[in-house]
Motif scaffolding. Sequence first.
Motif, mmCIF file in Angstrom:
data_model
loop_
_atom_site.group_PDB
_atom_site.id
_atom_site.type_symbol
_atom_site.label_atom_id
_atom_site.label_comp_id
_atom_site.label_asym_id
_atom_site.label_seq_id
_atom_site.Cartn_x
_atom_site.Cartn_y
_atom_site.Cartn_z
ATOM 1 N N ILE A 282 1.016 -25.021 -5.954
ATOM 2 C CA ILE A 282 1.581 -24.956 -4.604
ATOM 3 C C ILE A 282 1.733 -23.509 -4.168
ATOM 4 O O ILE A 282 2.353 -22.698 -4.864
ATOM 5 N N HIS A 283 1.158 -23.195 -3.014
ATOM 6 C CA HIS A 283 1.334 -21.884 -2.404
ATOM 7 C C HIS A 283 2.632 -21.924 -1.597
ATOM 8 O O HIS A 283 2.844 -22.843 -0.809
ATOM 9 N N LEU A 284 3.510 -20.935 -1.797
ATOM 10 C CA LEU A 284 4.769 -20.897 -1.055
ATOM 11 C C LEU A 284 4.491 -20.667 0.429
ATOM 12 O O LEU A 284 3.811 -19.712 0.809
ATOM 13 N N TYR A 285 5.010 -21.561 1.238
ATOM 14 C CA TYR A 285 4.768 -21.582 2.673
ATOM 15 C C TYR A 285 5.240 -20.307 3.361
ATOM 16 O O TYR A 285 6.342 -19.815 3.101
ATOM 17 N N GLY A 286 4.404 -19.788 4.245
ATOM 18 C CA GLY A 286 4.792 -18.725 5.169
ATOM 19 C C GLY A 286 4.890 -17.329 4.603
ATOM 20 O O GLY A 286 5.414 -16.442 5.270
ATOM 21 N N ILE A 287 4.377 -17.110 3.380
ATOM 22 C CA ILE A 287 4.464 -15.764 2.804
ATOM 23 C C ILE A 287 3.146 -15.357 2.171
ATOM 24 O O ILE A 287 2.283 -16.190 1.890
ATOM 25 N N ASP A 288 3.015 -14.056 1.934
ATOM 26 C CA ASP A 288 1.869 -13.500 1.229
ATOM 27 C C ASP A 288 2.401 -12.396 0.324
ATOM 28 O O ASP A 288 2.893 -11.371 0.804
ATOM 29 N N ALA A 289 2.338 -12.616 -0.976
ATOM 30 C CA ALA A 289 2.823 -11.637 -1.958
ATOM 31 C C ALA A 289 1.655 -10.819 -2.483
ATOM 32 O O ALA A 289 0.508 -11.287 -2.479
ATOM 33 N N PRO A 290 1.926 -9.608 -2.966
ATOM 34 C CA PRO A 290 0.856 -8.825 -3.582
ATOM 35 C C PRO A 290 0.206 -9.598 -4.722
ATOM 36 O O PRO A 290 0.863 -10.356 -5.430
ATOM 37 N N GLU A 291 -1.086 -9.409 -4.891
ATOM 38 C CA GLU A 291 -1.835 -10.071 -5.955
ATOM 39 C C GLU A 291 -1.443 -9.484 -7.307
ATOM 40 O O GLU A 291 -1.018 -8.338 -7.389
ATOM 41 N N THR A 292 -1.609 -10.262 -8.353
ATOM 42 C CA THR A 292 -1.187 -9.845 -9.690
ATOM 43 C C THR A 292 -1.787 -8.502 -10.088
ATOM 44 O O THR A 292 -1.105 -7.665 -10.674
ATOM 45 N N ALA A 293 -3.033 -8.253 -9.756
ATOM 46 C CA ALA A 293 -3.693 -6.996 -10.123
ATOM 47 C C ALA A 293 -3.415 -5.864 -9.129
ATOM 48 O O ALA A 293 -3.853 -4.732 -9.350
ATOM 49 N N GLN A 294 -2.693 -6.154 -8.068
ATOM 50 C CA GLN A 294 -2.471 -5.163 -7.014
ATOM 51 C C GLN A 294 -1.393 -4.154 -7.406
ATOM 52 O O GLN A 294 -0.369 -4.514 -7.980
ATOM 53 N N SER A 295 -1.645 -2.895 -7.061
ATOM 54 C CA SER A 295 -0.675 -1.823 -7.288
ATOM 55 C C SER A 295 -0.136 -1.314 -5.971
ATOM 56 O O SER A 295 -0.804 -1.389 -4.941
ATOM 57 N N CYS A 296 1.070 -0.797 -6.020
ATOM 58 C CA CYS A 296 1.728 -0.160 -4.875
ATOM 59 C C CYS A 296 2.247 1.195 -5.359
ATOM 60 O O CYS A 296 2.122 1.526 -6.531
ATOM 61 N N GLU A 297 2.854 1.945 -4.460
ATOM 62 C CA GLU A 297 3.440 3.231 -4.840
ATOM 63 C C GLU A 297 4.911 3.256 -4.479
ATOM 64 O O GLU A 297 5.315 2.729 -3.444
ATOM 65 N N THR A 298 5.688 3.898 -5.346
ATOM 66 C CA THR A 298 7.111 4.092 -5.056
ATOM 67 C C THR A 298 7.231 5.188 -4.000
ATOM 68 O O THR A 298 6.235 5.840 -3.656
ATOM 69 N N ALA A 299 8.434 5.423 -3.521
ATOM 70 C CA ALA A 299 8.679 6.478 -2.537
ATOM 71 C C ALA A 299 8.300 7.850 -3.104
ATOM 72 O O ALA A 299 7.936 8.757 -2.351
ATOM 73 N N LYS A 300 8.343 7.999 -4.428
ATOM 74 C CA LYS A 300 7.996 9.272 -5.072
ATOM 75 C C LYS A 300 6.520 9.349 -5.443
ATOM 76 O O LYS A 300 6.090 10.287 -6.107
ATOM 77 N N GLY A 301 5.739 8.341 -5.038
ATOM 78 C CA GLY A 301 4.305 8.373 -5.278
ATOM 79 C C GLY A 301 3.868 7.840 -6.631
ATOM 80 O O GLY A 301 2.697 7.942 -6.980
ATOM 81 N N ARG A 302 4.769 7.236 -7.385
ATOM 82 C CA ARG A 302 4.405 6.658 -8.684
ATOM 83 C C ARG A 302 3.798 5.278 -8.467
ATOM 84 O O ARG A 302 4.352 4.447 -7.774
ATOM 85 N N GLU A 303 2.642 5.040 -9.068
ATOM 86 C CA GLU A 303 1.973 3.742 -8.931
ATOM 87 C C GLU A 303 2.631 2.724 -9.857
ATOM 88 O O GLU A 303 3.029 3.060 -10.975
ATOM 89 N N TYR A 304 2.782 1.502 -9.370
ATOM 90 C CA TYR A 304 3.317 0.423 -10.198
ATOM 91 C C TYR A 304 2.643 -0.880 -9.806
ATOM 92 O O TYR A 304 2.092 -1.001 -8.725
#
Length: 163
Positions: free
Chosen positions: A36-58
């Motif tokens: 079941i896909h949770l209705y009305g949302i889109d979360a980052p993919e498991t392999a997806q990375s983001c950056e913190t405010a200090k530029g650290r990738e996670y």
Amino acid sequence: MLALLLLCGPAAAAGTVSGPATVIDGDTIEVQGTRIHLYGIDAPETAQSCETAKGREYRCGREAAQALRARIGGGVVTCERRDGGVAGRVTGICHVHGEDLSAWMVDQGLALASRHVAAAYTRQEGRAWATRRGIWAGTFEKPADWRQDRRRVEASAGTSAAD
């Protein structure tokens, strides 16, 4: 058949599934063998990375899945099927301990509200953005854009391999 539906109650007739849940990723769970896909949302993919405010990738996608797993814990999840998802995919509003999991994920800054599906979670997204929670604390690519970019890269790699 009607007698069976009456015996099972309104939940069965409405397309409700309930039980322990396995988290697949930040916006997908499995309950009683139904993904079941949770209705009305889109979360980052498991392999997806983001950056913190200090530029650290996670790994923000992995973090979203872990947070959803922790929120559900050993609770019973109840999902009511909804229309409006991707063709061939079951979509539902899911609750644990009476709490809407989609609303919680967006409010924590772990998923985006899918405005093209419903405006239901835009208020929670605004709160997460204003308080810089989750992915809003740094920089990120929208999950839909990330998936599209990934498909484009994979397609061009396939073309290069054929040359």
